[in-house]
Design a protein around this motif. Structure first.
Motif, PDB file in Angstrom:
ATOM      1  N   ALA A   1      -5.209  55.307 -59.883  1.00 12.54           N
ATOM      2  CA  ALA A   1      -4.054  55.862 -60.593  1.00 12.54           C
ATOM      3  C   ALA A   1      -2.911  56.239 -59.648  1.00 12.54           C
ATOM      4  CB  ALA A   1      -4.481  57.091 -61.390  1.00 12.54           C
ATOM      5  N   GLY A   2      -3.138  56.077 -58.338  1.00 11.91           N
ATOM      6  CA  GLY A   2      -2.097  56.424 -57.378  1.00 11.91           C
ATOM      7  C   GLY A   2      -1.971  57.910 -57.124  1.00 11.91           C
ATOM      8  N   ARG A   3      -3.044  58.655 -57.421  1.00 10.32           N
ATOM      9  CA  ARG A   3      -3.031  60.096 -57.202  1.00 10.32           C
ATOM     10  C   ARG A   3      -3.932  60.456 -56.030  1.00 10.32           C
ATOM     11  NH1 ARG A   3      -4.941  61.662 -62.608  1.00 10.32           N
ATOM     12  NH2 ARG A   3      -4.410  59.626 -63.375  1.00 10.32           N
ATOM     13  N   GLY A   4      -3.612  61.517 -55.394  1.00  9.47           N
ATOM     14  CA  GLY A   4      -4.410  61.994 -54.282  1.00  9.47           C
ATOM     15  C   GLY A   4      -3.736  63.190 -53.639  1.00  9.47           C
ATOM     16  N   TYR A   5      -4.100  63.439 -52.390  1.00  7.86           N
ATOM     17  CA  TYR A   5      -3.526  64.559 -51.628  1.00  7.86           C
ATOM     18  C   TYR A   5      -2.765  64.003 -50.443  1.00  7.86           C
ATOM     19  CZ  TYR A   5      -7.030  67.133 -54.268  1.00  7.86           C
ATOM     20  OH  TYR A   5      -7.793  67.660 -55.281  1.00  7.86           O
ATOM     21  N   PRO A   6      -1.656  64.636 -50.099  1.00  8.70           N
ATOM     22  CA  PRO A   6      -1.073  65.841 -50.671  1.00  8.70           C
ATOM     23  C   PRO A   6      -0.366  65.553 -51.989  1.00  8.70           C
ATOM     24  CG  PRO A   6       0.284  65.059 -48.871  1.00  8.70           C
ATOM     25  CD  PRO A   6      -0.916  64.170 -48.915  1.00  8.70           C
ATOM     26  N   SER A   7      -0.288  66.597 -52.792  1.00  8.61           N
ATOM     27  CA  SER A   7       0.372  66.508 -54.091  1.00  8.61           C
ATOM     28  C   SER A   7       1.158  67.801 -54.309  1.00  8.61           C
ATOM     29  CB  SER A   7      -0.673  66.331 -55.187  1.00  8.61           C
ATOM     30  OG  SER A   7      -0.053  66.321 -56.450  1.00  8.61           O
ATOM     31  N   ALA A   8       2.439  67.648 -54.633  1.00 10.15           N
ATOM     32  CA  ALA A   8       3.289  68.831 -54.773  1.00 10.15           C
ATOM     33  C   ALA A   8       3.987  68.842 -56.123  1.00 10.15           C
ATOM     34  CB  ALA A   8       4.333  68.866 -53.665  1.00 10.15           C
ATOM     35  N   THR A   9       4.296  70.047 -56.582  1.00 14.66           N
ATOM     36  CA  THR A   9       5.185  70.242 -57.719  1.00 14.66           C
ATOM     37  C   THR A   9       6.239  71.254 -57.286  1.00 14.66           C
ATOM     38  OG1 THR A   9       3.799  71.996 -58.653  1.00 14.66           O
ATOM     39  CG2 THR A   9       3.440  69.761 -59.483  1.00 14.66           C
ATOM     40  N   ALA A  10       7.428  71.095 -57.800  1.00 11.16           N
ATOM     41  CA  ALA A  10       8.519  71.996 -57.428  1.00 11.16           C
ATOM     42  C   ALA A  10       9.207  72.518 -58.676  1.00 11.16           C
ATOM     43  CB  ALA A  10       9.525  71.271 -56.545  1.00 11.16           C
TER      44      ALA A  10
ATOM     45  N   THR B   1       9.524  67.565 -53.926  1.00  7.94           N
ATOM     46  CA  THR B   1       8.090  67.251 -53.850  1.00  7.94           C
ATOM     47  C   THR B   1       7.827  66.200 -52.790  1.00  7.94           C
ATOM     48  OG1 THR B   1       8.173  65.603 -55.630  1.00  7.94           O
ATOM     49  CG2 THR B   1       7.647  67.875 -56.256  1.00  7.94           C
ATOM     50  N   ARG B   2       8.695  65.205 -52.676  1.00  7.36           N
ATOM     51  CA  ARG B   2       8.504  64.165 -51.659  1.00  7.36           C
ATOM     52  C   ARG B   2       8.629  64.741 -50.249  1.00  7.36           C
ATOM     53  NH1 ARG B   2       6.359  59.342 -52.714  1.00  7.36           N
ATOM     54  NH2 ARG B   2       7.571  58.612 -50.967  1.00  7.36           N
ATOM     55  N   ILE B   3       9.603  65.608 -50.033  1.00 10.42           N
ATOM     56  CA  ILE B   3       9.759  66.247 -48.723  1.00 10.42           C
ATOM     57  C   ILE B   3       8.526  67.069 -48.400  1.00 10.42           C
ATOM     58  CG2 ILE B   3      11.052  67.975 -47.408  1.00 10.42           C
ATOM     59  CD1 ILE B   3      13.554  67.054 -48.991  1.00 10.42           C
ATOM     60  N   ALA B   4       8.054  67.865 -49.358  1.00 12.58           N
ATOM     61  CA  ALA B   4       6.886  68.722 -49.144  1.00 12.58           C
ATOM     62  C   ALA B   4       5.639  67.886 -48.835  1.00 12.58           C
ATOM     63  CB  ALA B   4       6.645  69.612 -50.355  1.00 12.58           C
ATOM     64  N   GLU B   5       5.419  66.841 -49.605  1.00  8.11           N
ATOM     65  CA  GLU B   5       4.238  65.998 -49.396  1.00  8.11           C
ATOM     66  C   GLU B   5       4.285  65.310 -48.034  1.00  8.11           C
ATOM     67  OE1 GLU B   5       3.562  65.037 -54.136  1.00  8.11           O
ATOM     68  OE2 GLU B   5       4.411  63.484 -52.832  1.00  8.11           O
ATOM     69  N   HIS B   6       5.438  64.784 -47.675  1.00  8.67           N
ATOM     70  CA  HIS B   6       5.557  64.112 -46.377  1.00  8.67           C
ATOM     71  C   HIS B   6       5.361  65.092 -45.228  1.00  8.67           C
ATOM     72  CE1 HIS B   6       6.808  61.358 -43.282  1.00  8.67           C
ATOM     73  NE2 HIS B   6       7.674  62.264 -42.876  1.00  8.67           N
ATOM     74  N   THR B   7       5.997  66.250 -45.327  1.00 11.85           N
ATOM     75  CA  THR B   7       5.878  67.253 -44.266  1.00 11.85           C
ATOM     76  C   THR B   7       4.434  67.690 -44.093  1.00 11.85           C
ATOM     77  OG1 THR B   7       8.130  68.004 -44.682  1.00 11.85           O
ATOM     78  CG2 THR B   7       6.693  69.514 -43.483  1.00 11.85           C
TER      79      THR B   7
ATOM     80  N   VAL C   1       6.528  73.343 -44.394  1.00  9.37           N
ATOM     81  CA  VAL C   1       7.091  72.828 -45.650  1.00  9.37           C
ATOM     82  C   VAL C   1       8.295  73.662 -46.055  1.00  9.37           C
ATOM     83  CG1 VAL C   1       6.646  72.600 -48.133  1.00  9.37           C
ATOM     84  CG2 VAL C   1       5.009  71.687 -46.475  1.00  9.37           C
ATOM     85  N   ARG C   2       8.208  74.962 -45.951  1.00 10.57           N
ATOM     86  CA  ARG C   2       9.345  75.824 -46.298  1.00 10.57           C
ATOM     87  C   ARG C   2      10.543  75.505 -45.411  1.00 10.57           C
ATOM     88  NH1 ARG C   2       7.802  81.631 -46.329  1.00 10.57           N
ATOM     89  NH2 ARG C   2       7.458  81.331 -48.541  1.00 10.57           N
ATOM     90  N   SER C   3      10.314  75.394 -44.127  1.00  4.09           N
ATOM     91  CA  SER C   3      11.388  75.139 -43.177  1.00  4.09           C
ATOM     92  C   SER C   3      12.032  73.766 -43.391  1.00  4.09           C
ATOM     93  CB  SER C   3      10.831  75.240 -41.756  1.00  4.09           C
ATOM     94  OG  SER C   3      11.767  74.816 -40.819  1.00  4.09           O
ATOM     95  N   GLU C   4      11.229  72.724 -43.460  1.00  2.06           N
ATOM     96  CA  GLU C   4      11.756  71.366 -43.603  1.00  2.06           C
ATOM     97  C   GLU C   4      12.406  71.134 -44.962  1.00  2.06           C
ATOM     98  OE1 GLU C   4      12.004  68.413 -41.370  1.00  2.06           O
ATOM     99  OE2 GLU C   4      12.140  70.338 -40.363  1.00  2.06           O
ATOM    100  N   THR C   5      11.804  71.652 -46.004  1.00  2.00           N
ATOM    101  CA  THR C   5      12.381  71.472 -47.334  1.00  2.00           C
ATOM    102  C   THR C   5      13.727  72.171 -47.425  1.00  2.00           C
ATOM    103  OG1 THR C   5      10.167  71.300 -48.266  1.00  2.00           O
ATOM    104  CG2 THR C   5      11.958  71.704 -49.809  1.00  2.00           C
ATOM    105  N   SER C   6      13.814  73.371 -46.890  1.00  2.00           N
ATOM    106  CA  SER C   6      15.096  74.084 -46.877  1.00  2.00           C
ATOM    107  C   SER C   6      16.130  73.337 -46.050  1.00  2.00           C
ATOM    108  CB  SER C   6      14.919  75.494 -46.308  1.00  2.00           C
ATOM    109  OG  SER C   6      14.147  76.277 -47.174  1.00  2.00           O
TER     110      SER C   6
END
Length: 140
Positions: free
Chosen positions: A65-74, A41-47, A106-111
């Motif tokens: 609450a420290g929430r916002g965009y981007p926001s990912a779930t894996a 999730t951190r990689i996806a959000e940063h990318t 995101v797919r490329s960097e996360t992989s």
């Protein structure tokens, strides 16, 4: 590490030597890599923040609450994963092009960074006004 018993070496000092400990030097015997969902999730959000047109956004209670965009779930199953990603964009923008670019990067960097195969990246684009935006990158 070498083990000596009765003046004879029975352990291996290096991967090229044989002995009872040599099996631990084989790639299959060294262990494995467990990639945690939070890493993905951190990689996806940063990318996502690096893609022109995607912005970091939080407002109201979300900011507190420290929430916002981007926001990912894996979701991780063995060496494969699936990512759901919510991003923000300032109107006007080409939502189709933005979501396609974010998905591909995101797919490329996360992989690449995690060593997992990313089966899918579902991107939801939330259109926001410029207030609460911390990085606006526009492509013209």
């Amino acid at each position: 590490m070498a083990t000596v018993v009765d003046d004879q070496q029975v352990g291996a000092d290096s991967p090229g030597e044989s002995g009872p400990d040599a099996a631990h030097d084989e790639p299959g015997a060294r262990g494995g890599l467990e990639v945690r969902q939070r890493v993905l999730t951190r990689i996806a959000e940063h990318t996502a923040t690096l893609v022109p047109g995607a912005v970091q956004h939080s407002s109201g209670l979300g900011r507190l609450a420290g929430r916002g965009y981007p926001s990912a779930t894996a979701t991780v199953a063995g060496q494969t994963s699936r990512i759901e990603l919510d991003i923000a964009a300032v109107w006007p923008c080409n939502v189709n092009a933005l979501s396609r670019t974010v998905r591909d990067r995101v797919r490329s960097e996360t992989s690449r960074l995690s060593g997992t195969r990313v089966n899918s990246v579902d991107v939801t684009v939330h259109l926001v006004d410029a207030t609460g935006v911390s990085n606006v990158r526009r492509v013209e």
